[in-house]
Design a protein around this motif. Structure first.
Motif, PDB file in Angstrom:
ATOM      1  N   PHE A   8     -15.552 -92.312 -95.692  1.00 49.86           N
ATOM      2  CA  PHE A   8     -15.492 -90.873 -95.930  1.00 49.86           C
ATOM      3  C   PHE A   8     -16.569 -90.212 -95.091  1.00 49.86           C
ATOM      4  N   TYR A   9     -16.185 -89.214 -94.309  1.00 51.00           N
ATOM      5  CA  TYR A   9     -17.119 -88.523 -93.434  1.00 51.00           C
ATOM      6  C   TYR A   9     -17.085 -87.030 -93.740  1.00 51.00           C
ATOM      7  N   GLU A  10     -18.244 -86.455 -93.971  1.00 52.73           N
ATOM      8  CA  GLU A  10     -18.356 -85.024 -94.255  1.00 52.73           C
ATOM      9  C   GLU A  10     -18.842 -84.287 -93.018  1.00 52.73           C
ATOM     10  N   GLY A  11     -18.627 -82.983 -93.032  1.00 54.22           N
ATOM     11  CA  GLY A  11     -19.234 -82.131 -92.020  1.00 54.22           C
ATOM     12  C   GLY A  11     -18.473 -81.999 -90.728  1.00 54.22           C
ATOM     13  N   GLY A  12     -17.137 -82.013 -90.803  1.00 57.53           N
ATOM     14  CA  GLY A  12     -16.359 -81.794 -89.596  1.00 57.53           C
ATOM     15  C   GLY A  12     -16.471 -80.360 -89.120  1.00 57.53           C
ATOM     16  N   ARG A  13     -16.045 -80.117 -87.898  1.00 50.51           N
ATOM     17  CA  ARG A  13     -16.100 -78.756 -87.384  1.00 50.51           C
ATOM     18  C   ARG A  13     -14.830 -78.005 -87.730  1.00 50.51           C
ATOM     19  N   ARG A  14     -14.928 -76.691 -87.798  1.00 50.09           N
ATOM     20  CA  ARG A  14     -13.762 -75.856 -88.108  1.00 50.09           C
ATOM     21  C   ARG A  14     -12.774 -75.877 -86.949  1.00 50.09           C
ATOM     22  N   GLY A  15     -11.499 -75.905 -87.293  1.00 47.84           N
ATOM     23  CA  GLY A  15     -10.472 -75.824 -86.265  1.00 47.84           C
ATOM     24  C   GLY A  15     -10.021 -77.149 -85.710  1.00 47.84           C
ATOM     25  N   GLY A  16     -10.624 -78.233 -86.103  1.00 48.09           N
ATOM     26  CA  GLY A  16     -10.195 -79.535 -85.608  1.00 48.09           C
ATOM     27  C   GLY A  16     -10.916 -80.655 -86.314  1.00 48.09           C
ATOM     28  N   VAL A  17     -10.303 -81.789 -86.312  1.00 56.88           N
ATOM     29  CA  VAL A  17     -10.852 -82.947 -86.996  1.00 56.88           C
ATOM     30  C   VAL A  17     -11.704 -83.762 -86.024  1.00 56.88           C
ATOM     31  N   VAL A  18     -12.820 -84.256 -86.525  1.00 56.89           N
ATOM     32  CA  VAL A  18     -13.676 -85.136 -85.734  1.00 56.89           C
ATOM     33  C   VAL A  18     -13.516 -86.541 -86.313  1.00 56.89           C
ATOM     34  N   ILE A  19     -12.782 -87.378 -85.605  1.00 58.32           N
ATOM     35  CA  ILE A  19     -12.554 -88.744 -86.056  1.00 58.32           C
ATOM     36  C   ILE A  19     -13.604 -89.638 -85.398  1.00 58.32           C
ATOM     37  N   PRO A  20     -14.428 -90.300 -86.210  1.00 59.08           N
ATOM     38  CA  PRO A  20     -15.469 -91.167 -85.653  1.00 59.08           C
ATOM     39  C   PRO A  20     -14.840 -92.447 -85.085  1.00 59.08           C
ATOM     40  N   LEU A  21     -14.425 -92.371 -83.846  1.00 59.94           N
ATOM     41  CA  LEU A  21     -13.625 -93.406 -83.209  1.00 59.94           C
ATOM     42  C   LEU A  21     -14.314 -94.772 -83.165  1.00 59.94           C
ATOM     43  N   ARG A  22     -15.529 -94.821 -82.666  1.00 60.16           N
ATOM     44  CA  ARG A  22     -16.231 -96.112 -82.547  1.00 60.16           C
ATOM     45  C   ARG A  22     -16.451 -96.746 -83.918  1.00 60.16           C
ATOM     46  N   ARG A  23     -16.894 -95.941 -84.893  1.00 56.86           N
ATOM     47  CA  ARG A  23     -17.126 -96.464 -86.243  1.00 56.86           C
ATOM     48  C   ARG A  23     -15.833 -96.942 -86.883  1.00 56.86           C
ATOM     49  N   THR A  24     -14.759 -96.210 -86.639  1.00 53.88           N
ATOM     50  CA  THR A  24     -13.468 -96.576 -87.210  1.00 53.88           C
ATOM     51  C   THR A  24     -12.991 -97.914 -86.654  1.00 53.88           C
ATOM     52  N   VAL A  25     -13.069 -98.086 -85.350  1.00 52.38           N
ATOM     53  CA  VAL A  25     -12.641 -99.343 -84.728  1.00 52.38           C
ATOM     54  C   VAL A  25     -13.534-100.496 -85.178  1.00 52.38           C
ATOM     55  N   ARG A  26     -14.836-100.284 -85.188  1.00 57.13           N
ATOM     56  CA  ARG A  26     -15.763-101.330 -85.630  1.00 57.13           C
ATOM     57  C   ARG A  26     -15.473-101.750 -87.063  1.00 57.13           C
ATOM     58  N   ARG A  27     -15.275-100.757 -87.931  1.00 59.77           N
ATOM     59  CA  ARG A  27     -15.009-101.042 -89.349  1.00 59.77           C
ATOM     60  C   ARG A  27     -13.672-101.760 -89.525  1.00 59.77           C
ATOM     61  N   ALA A  28     -12.661-101.347 -88.769  1.00 63.77           N
ATOM     62  CA  ALA A  28     -11.357-102.015 -88.846  1.00 63.77           C
ATOM     63  C   ALA A  28     -11.485-103.485 -88.468  1.00 63.77           C
ATOM     64  N   PHE A  29     -12.243-103.771 -87.427  1.00 63.58           N
ATOM     65  CA  PHE A  29     -12.461-105.166 -87.042  1.00 63.58           C
ATOM     66  C   PHE A  29     -13.256-105.920 -88.104  1.00 63.58           C
ATOM     67  N   ASP A  30     -14.296-105.301 -88.644  1.00 66.38           N
ATOM     68  CA  ASP A  30     -15.094-105.946 -89.691  1.00 66.38           C
ATOM     69  C   ASP A  30     -14.244-106.307 -90.907  1.00 66.38           C
ATOM     70  N   LEU A  31     -13.282-105.437 -91.239  1.00 67.51           N
ATOM     71  CA  LEU A  31     -12.426-105.650 -92.413  1.00 67.51           C
ATOM     72  C   LEU A  31     -11.165-106.452 -92.092  1.00 67.51           C
ATOM     73  N   ASP A  32     -10.937-106.720 -90.820  1.00 68.02           N
ATOM     74  CA  ASP A  32      -9.694-107.323 -90.343  1.00 68.02           C
ATOM     75  C   ASP A  32      -8.491-106.472 -90.765  1.00 68.02           C
ATOM     76  N   ALA A  33      -8.675-105.165 -90.721  1.00 67.37           N
ATOM     77  CA  ALA A  33      -7.603-104.230 -91.072  1.00 67.37           C
ATOM     78  C   ALA A  33      -6.579-104.193 -89.951  1.00 67.37           C
ATOM     79  N   ARG A  34      -5.318-104.079 -90.326  1.00 70.70           N
ATOM     80  CA  ARG A  34      -4.243-104.022 -89.344  1.00 70.70           C
ATOM     81  C   ARG A  34      -3.508-102.694 -89.348  1.00 70.70           C
ATOM     82  N   ARG A  35      -3.805-101.867 -90.365  1.00 71.32           N
ATOM     83  CA  ARG A  35      -3.179-100.552 -90.478  1.00 71.32           C
ATOM     84  C   ARG A  35      -4.225 -99.538 -90.910  1.00 71.32           C
TER      85      ARG A  35
END
Length: 174
Positions: free
Chosen positions: A91-118
């Motif tokens: 869960f990430y707080e504090g996005g900017r108005r008008g668009g979503v800020v997806i933490p790409l590097r953290r998301t990919v790292r976490r997916a690999f750490d969890l062995d997530a496939r979806r």
């Protein structure tokens, strides 16, 4: 309800400060935060053991509980197994108005750490419009290109506004 549910610990402390040093207000604020965390954990249990389907009411209700009352833009990344079973969420707080800020590097790292496939991305629109902006669509396409190259499927991107949830997959945008 919206303000209490989404207020930060600091805002609760300020609003509830009583007496000398505000000690009673802090203990009430801490109790509210603890109750909120308990409610979020209980809501998360509805995802456990169920196969991923962003169209079912339980999933949408979960997103509304987590994001619908927030006053600032927030992003959730939900991680699932190959079979579609819930693993974890970030869960990430504090996005900017008008668009979503997806933490790409953290998301990919976490997916690999969890062995997530979806993955499922969800974020809120405090403005009340549950339709993706052009920036939301572009950010989703960028994330999709990155994670799918790494053999992780982006199942959906849901936008929550109050009690309404819009699915980019259902809308044909993914």
């Amino acid at each position: 309800m919206r303000t209490i549910w989404s207020a930060s610990a600091e805002a609760l402390d300020d609003a509830l400060a009583q007496g000398e040093n505000g000690a009673p207000g802090r203990s009430i604020g801490a109790a509210i935060i603890a109750a909120r965390q308990f409610a979020e954990a209980a809501a998360r249990e509805t995802l456990t053991g169920e196969a991923l389907d962003t169209r079912i009411p339980q999933f949408r209700q979960y997103l509304v509980r987590r994001l619908g009352m927030r006053r600032e833009e927030c992003v959730m990344v939900l991680f699932f197994t190959e079979e579609g079973l819930f693993i974890a969420e970030d869960f990430y707080e504090g996005g900017r108005r008008g668009g979503v800020v997806i933490p790409l590097r953290r998301t990919v790292r976490r997916a690999f750490d969890l062995d997530a496939r979806r993955l499922v991305i969800a974020h809120n629109h405090p403005s009340g419009a549950a339709w993706p902006s052009e920036a939301d669509i572009a950010a989703t396409e960028h994330l999709r290109g990155v994670v799918e190259a790494l053999e992780i499927a982006l199942e959906d991107h849901c936008i929550v506004a109050g009690n309404t949830v819009a699915s980019m997959r259902v809308a044909g945008l993914i």
